[in-house]
Design an enzyme around this catalytic site. Structure first.
Site, PDB file in Angstrom:
ATOM      1  CB  SER A  10      -0.539   0.082   1.116  1.00 27.28           C
ATOM      2  OG  SER A  10      -1.518   1.311   1.474  1.00 27.28           O
ATOM      3  CG  HIS A  35      -3.428  -1.544  -1.556  1.00 25.44           C
ATOM      4  ND1 HIS A  35      -4.983  -2.115  -1.878  1.00 25.44           N
ATOM      5  CD2 HIS A  35      -4.596  -1.014  -0.484  1.00 25.44           C
ATOM      6  CE1 HIS A  35      -5.783  -2.164  -1.172  1.00 25.44           C
ATOM      7  NE2 HIS A  35      -5.282  -1.280  -0.530  1.00 25.44           N
ATOM      8  CG  ASP A  37      -5.413   2.940   0.582  1.00 24.21           C
ATOM      9  OD1 ASP A  37      -5.998   1.407   0.912  1.00 24.21           O
ATOM     10  OD2 ASP A  37      -3.779   2.614   1.280  1.00 24.21           O
ATOM     11  CG  MET A  39      -8.128   7.092   2.451  1.00 19.15           C
ATOM     12  SD  MET A  39      -7.644   7.484   4.001  1.00 19.15           S
ATOM     13  CE  MET A  39      -6.570   5.658   3.447  1.00 19.15           C
ATOM     14  CG  HIS A  76      -9.085   0.442  -0.747  1.00 20.78           C
ATOM     15  ND1 HIS A  76      -8.660   0.072   0.908  1.00 20.78           N
ATOM     16  CD2 HIS A  76     -10.812  -0.420  -0.402  1.00 20.78           C
ATOM     17  CE1 HIS A  76      -9.659  -0.299   1.482  1.00 20.78           C
ATOM     18  NE2 HIS A  76     -10.370   0.049   0.864  1.00 20.78           N
ATOM     19  CG  MET A  78     -11.308   3.317   1.712  1.00 22.14           C
ATOM     20  SD  MET A  78      -9.430   3.341   2.403  1.00 22.14           S
ATOM     21  CE  MET A  78      -8.541   3.537   1.277  1.00 22.14           C
ATOM     22  CG  MET A 169     -11.629  -2.647   4.585  1.00 20.74           C
ATOM     23  SD  MET A 169     -10.007  -2.786   3.705  1.00 20.74           S
ATOM     24  CE  MET A 169      -9.307  -1.557   5.088  1.00 20.74           C
ATOM     25  CG  ASP A 203      -5.474  -2.477   3.070  1.00 16.17           C
ATOM     26  OD1 ASP A 203      -5.014  -2.264   3.715  1.00 16.17           O
ATOM     27  OD2 ASP A 203      -6.679  -2.382   2.123  1.00 16.17           O
TER      28      ASP A 203
HETATM   29  O1  LIG Z   1      -7.058   0.497   3.174  1.00 12.00           O
HETATM   30  C1  LIG Z   1      -6.265   0.857   3.905  1.00 12.00           C
HETATM   31  C2  LIG Z   1      -6.225   1.786   5.449  1.00 12.00           C
HETATM   32  O2  LIG Z   1      -7.754   2.308   4.897  1.00 12.00           O
HETATM   33  C3  LIG Z   1      -4.666   0.668   3.840  1.00 12.00           C
HETATM   34  O3  LIG Z   1      -4.324  -0.410   2.278  1.00 12.00           O
HETATM   35  C4  LIG Z   1      -3.349   0.633   4.307  1.00 12.00           C
HETATM   36  O4  LIG Z   1      -3.175   1.627   3.797  1.00 12.00           O
HETATM   37  C5  LIG Z   1      -2.710  -0.345   5.569  1.00 12.00           C
HETATM   38  O5  LIG Z   1      -1.464   0.494   6.119  1.00 12.00           O
HETATM   39  P1  LIG Z   1      -1.102  -1.119   7.302  1.00 12.00           P
HETATM   40  O6  LIG Z   1      -1.947  -1.406   7.757  1.00 12.00           O
HETATM   41  O7  LIG Z   1       0.011  -2.017   6.223  1.00 12.00           O
HETATM   42  O8  LIG Z   1      -0.117  -0.172   7.496  1.00 12.00           O
HETATM   43 FE   LIG Z   2      -6.288  -0.331   1.243  1.00 13.20          FE
END
Ligand SMILES: O=C(CO)[C@@H](O)[C@H](O)COP(=O)(O)O
Ligand SMILES: [Fe+2]
Length: 250
Positions: A10, A35, A37, A39, A76, A78, A169, A203
Protein backbone atom coordinates in the site's frame (compact mmCIF):
# COMPACT_ATOMS: atom_id res chain seq x y z
CA UNK A 1 -5.70 -24.46 -2.30
CA UNK A 2 -5.98 -20.71 -2.78
CA UNK A 3 -4.98 -18.99 -6.02
CA UNK A 4 -1.39 -17.73 -6.43
CA UNK A 5 -0.05 -15.23 -3.91
CA UNK A 6 -0.25 -11.59 -4.90
CA UNK A 7 1.65 -9.05 -2.83
CA UNK A 8 0.28 -5.52 -3.06
CA UNK A 9 2.18 -2.92 -1.01
CA UNK A 10 0.00 0.00 0.00
CA UNK A 11 1.62 3.23 -1.17
CA UNK A 12 -0.20 5.06 1.63
CA UNK A 13 2.99 4.43 3.63
CA UNK A 14 5.35 5.57 0.85
CA UNK A 15 7.03 8.97 0.63
CA UNK A 16 4.30 11.10 -1.00
CA UNK A 17 6.91 13.66 -2.08
CA UNK A 18 8.58 11.01 -4.25
CA UNK A 19 5.70 8.75 -5.11
CA UNK A 20 6.68 7.88 -8.69
CA UNK A 21 10.14 6.64 -7.66
CA UNK A 22 8.71 4.80 -4.64
CA UNK A 23 6.23 2.98 -6.88
CA UNK A 24 8.76 1.85 -9.46
CA UNK A 25 11.19 0.74 -6.74
CA UNK A 26 8.49 -1.30 -5.01
CA UNK A 27 7.78 -3.18 -8.22
CA UNK A 28 11.54 -3.81 -8.70
CA UNK A 29 11.63 -5.01 -5.07
CA UNK A 30 9.28 -7.84 -6.02
CA UNK A 31 5.76 -6.49 -5.53
CA UNK A 32 3.09 -7.83 -7.88
CA UNK A 33 0.60 -4.97 -7.57
CA UNK A 34 0.51 -1.53 -6.06
CA UNK A 35 -2.37 -0.93 -3.68
CA UNK A 36 -3.55 2.65 -4.11
CA UNK A 37 -5.70 3.95 -1.24
CA UNK A 38 -8.17 6.62 -2.30
CA UNK A 39 -9.88 8.42 0.61
CA UNK A 40 -12.38 11.25 0.31
CA UNK A 41 -12.60 12.55 3.90
CA UNK A 42 -16.28 11.53 3.96
CA UNK A 43 -16.49 7.75 3.71
CA UNK A 44 -13.39 7.66 5.92
CA UNK A 45 -11.90 10.35 8.19
CA UNK A 46 -8.84 10.95 6.00
CA UNK A 47 -8.01 12.34 2.57
CA UNK A 48 -5.36 11.03 0.17
CA UNK A 49 -5.41 11.93 -3.52
CA UNK A 50 -7.43 11.53 -6.69
CA UNK A 51 -7.16 10.46 -10.33
CA UNK A 52 -4.63 13.14 -11.45
CA UNK A 53 -2.00 11.75 -9.05
CA UNK A 54 -2.80 8.18 -10.11
CA UNK A 55 -2.21 9.22 -13.75
CA UNK A 56 1.16 10.74 -12.77
CA UNK A 57 2.40 7.66 -10.90
CA UNK A 58 1.10 5.39 -13.70
CA UNK A 59 3.83 6.76 -15.96
CA UNK A 60 6.45 5.40 -13.50
CA UNK A 61 5.12 1.83 -13.56
CA UNK A 62 4.68 -0.32 -16.67
CA UNK A 63 1.10 -1.40 -17.37
CA UNK A 64 0.40 -5.09 -16.62
CA UNK A 65 0.68 -7.38 -19.66
CA UNK A 66 -2.20 -9.58 -18.50
CA UNK A 67 -5.21 -9.24 -16.24
CA UNK A 68 -3.86 -9.15 -12.67
CA UNK A 69 -0.25 -9.10 -13.93
CA UNK A 70 2.75 -7.35 -12.44
CA UNK A 71 2.24 -3.60 -12.18
CA UNK A 72 -1.52 -3.80 -11.60
CA UNK A 73 -2.89 -0.67 -9.94
CA UNK A 74 -5.29 -1.93 -7.30
CA UNK A 75 -7.33 1.13 -6.36
CA UNK A 76 -9.08 0.80 -3.01
CA UNK A 77 -11.87 3.36 -3.24
CA UNK A 78 -12.75 4.54 0.26
CA UNK A 79 -15.21 7.07 -1.11
CA UNK A 80 -18.92 7.78 -0.67
CA UNK A 81 -19.78 8.02 -4.36
CA UNK A 82 -17.86 5.18 -6.01
CA UNK A 83 -19.78 5.33 -9.30
CA UNK A 84 -18.92 8.97 -9.92
CA UNK A 85 -15.18 8.29 -10.25
CA UNK A 86 -15.02 5.05 -12.25
CA UNK A 87 -14.30 6.71 -15.62
CA UNK A 88 -11.72 9.12 -14.23
CA UNK A 89 -9.78 6.30 -12.58
CA UNK A 90 -9.98 4.13 -15.70
CA UNK A 91 -8.50 7.00 -17.73
CA UNK A 92 -5.82 7.51 -15.06
CA UNK A 93 -4.63 3.91 -15.43
CA UNK A 94 -6.42 2.02 -12.68
CA UNK A 95 -6.66 -1.75 -13.36
CA UNK A 96 -8.73 -2.97 -10.38
CA UNK A 97 -11.46 -0.67 -9.13
CA UNK A 98 -12.37 -1.92 -5.65
CA UNK A 99 -15.36 -0.12 -4.15
CA UNK A 100 -16.91 -0.51 -0.71
CA UNK A 101 -20.13 -2.48 -0.35
CA UNK A 102 -21.24 0.02 2.29
CA UNK A 103 -20.98 2.90 -0.20
CA UNK A 104 -23.00 1.13 -2.86
CA UNK A 105 -25.87 -0.61 -1.13
CA UNK A 106 -29.15 -0.23 -2.92
CA UNK A 107 -32.27 1.16 -1.34
CA UNK A 108 -33.82 -2.23 -0.64
CA UNK A 109 -30.76 -3.42 1.27
CA UNK A 110 -30.05 -0.22 3.16
CA UNK A 111 -30.89 -0.05 6.84
CA UNK A 112 -32.35 3.42 6.37
CA UNK A 113 -33.87 3.55 2.88
CA UNK A 114 -34.86 7.18 3.31
CA UNK A 115 -31.18 8.12 3.55
CA UNK A 116 -30.32 6.46 0.26
CA UNK A 117 -30.05 8.96 -2.56
CA UNK A 118 -30.21 8.27 -6.27
CA UNK A 119 -26.44 8.67 -6.28
CA UNK A 120 -26.23 5.13 -4.85
CA UNK A 121 -25.72 2.33 -7.31
CA UNK A 122 -26.22 -1.30 -6.35
CA UNK A 123 -23.11 -3.50 -6.12
CA UNK A 124 -24.23 -5.51 -9.17
CA UNK A 125 -24.64 -2.38 -11.27
CA UNK A 126 -21.30 -1.06 -10.05
CA UNK A 127 -19.53 -4.29 -11.02
CA UNK A 128 -21.11 -4.39 -14.48
CA UNK A 129 -20.20 -0.74 -15.02
CA UNK A 130 -16.56 -1.29 -13.98
CA UNK A 131 -16.35 -4.33 -16.30
CA UNK A 132 -17.85 -2.33 -19.17
CA UNK A 133 -14.82 -0.03 -18.85
CA UNK A 134 -12.43 -3.01 -19.06
CA UNK A 135 -11.28 -2.95 -15.45
CA UNK A 136 -11.45 -5.74 -12.87
CA UNK A 137 -13.99 -5.14 -10.13
CA UNK A 138 -13.38 -5.64 -6.43
CA UNK A 139 -15.83 -5.30 -3.57
CA UNK A 140 -14.62 -4.42 -0.07
CA UNK A 141 -16.30 -4.91 3.30
CA UNK A 142 -15.55 -2.98 6.47
CA UNK A 143 -15.00 -4.88 9.75
CA UNK A 144 -18.59 -4.43 10.98
CA UNK A 145 -20.15 -5.67 7.72
CA UNK A 146 -21.01 -9.39 7.82
CA UNK A 147 -19.65 -11.52 5.01
CA UNK A 148 -23.14 -12.93 4.33
CA UNK A 149 -24.07 -9.79 2.38
CA UNK A 150 -21.72 -11.03 -0.34
CA UNK A 151 -23.29 -14.42 -1.05
CA UNK A 152 -26.01 -13.09 -3.27
CA UNK A 153 -23.48 -10.96 -5.17
CA UNK A 154 -20.99 -13.82 -5.64
CA UNK A 155 -23.57 -16.48 -6.50
CA UNK A 156 -24.94 -14.47 -9.42
CA UNK A 157 -24.86 -16.35 -12.75
CA UNK A 158 -24.41 -13.19 -14.78
CA UNK A 159 -20.60 -13.03 -14.96
CA UNK A 160 -20.62 -9.29 -15.76
CA UNK A 161 -22.09 -8.64 -12.32
CA UNK A 162 -19.74 -10.89 -10.34
CA UNK A 163 -16.71 -9.32 -8.65
CA UNK A 164 -13.20 -10.52 -9.54
CA UNK A 165 -11.98 -9.99 -5.99
CA UNK A 166 -13.28 -9.52 -2.46
CA UNK A 167 -11.41 -7.32 0.00
CA UNK A 168 -11.92 -8.16 3.67
CA UNK A 169 -10.76 -5.17 5.72
CA UNK A 170 -8.68 -6.19 8.72
CA UNK A 171 -8.68 -2.67 10.21
CA UNK A 172 -11.24 0.13 10.17
CA UNK A 173 -10.44 1.89 6.89
CA UNK A 174 -8.83 5.33 7.01
CA UNK A 175 -5.26 4.99 8.22
CA UNK A 176 -2.14 2.89 7.82
CA UNK A 177 -0.21 1.40 10.74
CA UNK A 178 -3.18 -0.04 12.70
CA UNK A 179 -3.34 -3.46 14.39
CA UNK A 180 -4.52 -6.51 12.46
CA UNK A 181 -8.01 -7.68 13.46
CA UNK A 182 -7.67 -11.46 13.74
CA UNK A 183 -11.42 -11.69 14.36
CA UNK A 184 -11.96 -10.99 10.65
CA UNK A 185 -10.45 -14.39 9.72
CA UNK A 186 -13.74 -16.32 9.92
CA UNK A 187 -14.99 -14.10 7.07
CA UNK A 188 -11.95 -15.04 4.97
CA UNK A 189 -12.41 -18.74 5.81
CA UNK A 190 -16.09 -18.67 4.88
CA UNK A 191 -15.27 -17.00 1.55
CA UNK A 192 -12.49 -19.49 0.76
CA UNK A 193 -14.65 -22.50 1.61
CA UNK A 194 -17.34 -21.37 -0.79
CA UNK A 195 -15.10 -19.91 -3.51
CA UNK A 196 -11.81 -21.86 -3.90
CA UNK A 197 -10.70 -19.80 -6.92
CA UNK A 198 -11.65 -16.33 -5.76
CA UNK A 199 -9.00 -13.67 -5.19
CA UNK A 200 -9.44 -12.78 -1.53
CA UNK A 201 -7.58 -9.69 -0.38
CA UNK A 202 -6.82 -8.68 3.18
CA UNK A 203 -5.83 -5.14 4.08
CA UNK A 204 -4.67 -3.64 7.36
CA UNK A 205 -2.00 -4.69 9.83
CA UNK A 206 -0.45 -7.38 7.61
CA UNK A 207 3.18 -8.17 8.40
CA UNK A 208 5.55 -11.06 9.01
CA UNK A 209 3.75 -11.52 12.35
CA UNK A 210 0.19 -11.74 11.01
CA UNK A 211 0.63 -13.24 7.53
CA UNK A 212 0.21 -16.85 8.72
CA UNK A 213 -3.20 -16.16 10.22
CA UNK A 214 -4.40 -14.48 7.02
CA UNK A 215 -2.88 -17.06 4.68
CA UNK A 216 -4.12 -20.04 6.71
CA UNK A 217 -7.62 -18.60 6.59
CA UNK A 218 -7.37 -18.52 2.79
CA UNK A 219 -6.31 -15.00 1.79
CA UNK A 220 -4.04 -14.82 -1.27
CA UNK A 221 -3.90 -11.08 -2.04
CA UNK A 222 -1.89 -9.39 0.68
CA UNK A 223 -1.84 -5.63 1.18
CA UNK A 224 0.87 -4.24 3.43
CA UNK A 225 1.83 -0.61 3.89
CA UNK A 226 3.92 0.03 6.99
CA UNK A 227 5.38 -3.51 6.99
CA UNK A 228 6.86 -2.94 3.52
CA UNK A 229 7.69 0.78 3.44
CA UNK A 230 8.85 0.80 7.06
CA UNK A 231 11.14 -2.21 6.58
CA UNK A 232 14.93 -1.96 6.37
CA UNK A 233 14.63 -4.17 3.33
CA UNK A 234 11.27 -3.80 1.56
CA UNK A 235 12.34 -6.61 -0.81
CA UNK A 236 12.75 -9.01 2.14
CA UNK A 237 9.44 -7.92 3.63
CA UNK A 238 7.69 -8.65 0.30
CA UNK A 239 9.39 -12.08 0.06
CA UNK A 240 8.34 -13.02 3.59
CA UNK A 241 4.71 -12.16 2.87
CA UNK A 242 4.83 -14.24 -0.32
CA UNK A 243 6.41 -17.19 1.53
CA UNK A 244 3.63 -16.98 4.12
CA UNK A 245 0.96 -17.48 1.44
CA UNK A 246 2.98 -20.18 -0.35
CA UNK A 247 3.46 -22.11 2.89
CA UNK A 248 -0.27 -22.07 3.58
CA UNK A 249 -0.94 -23.35 0.07
CA UNK A 250 1.40 -26.38 0.30
O1 LIG B 1 -6.84 0.84 3.26
C1 LIG B 1 -6.01 0.98 4.12
C2 LIG B 1 -6.29 1.77 5.33
O2 LIG B 1 -7.56 2.27 5.25
C3 LIG B 1 -4.75 0.24 3.98
O3 LIG B 1 -4.46 -0.07 2.64
C4 LIG B 1 -3.54 0.69 4.73
O4 LIG B 1 -2.75 1.57 4.00
C5 LIG B 1 -2.70 -0.50 5.14
O5 LIG B 1 -1.63 -0.07 5.90
P1 LIG B 1 -0.90 -1.02 6.97
O6 LIG B 1 -1.94 -1.42 7.96
O7 LIG B 1 -0.39 -2.20 6.20
O8 LIG B 1 0.18 -0.17 7.51
FE1 LIG C 1 -6.37 -0.18 1.39
Amino acid sequence: MAPAPIIAPSILSADFAALGAACSKTISDGADWLHVDIMDGHFVPNITFGAPIVAKIRSHVERPQTAYGKGTFDCHMMISEPKKWVKDFQKAGCDNYCFHYEAAIDSTAAENPEEVTDKKTSPKEMIAYIHSLNMRAGIAIKPKTPVDVLWEILDNHNKDEVPDMVLVMTVEPGFGGQSFMADMMPKVKALRERFPNLNIEVDGGLSEKTIDQAANAGANVIVAGSAVFGAKSPADAISKLREGVEKANL
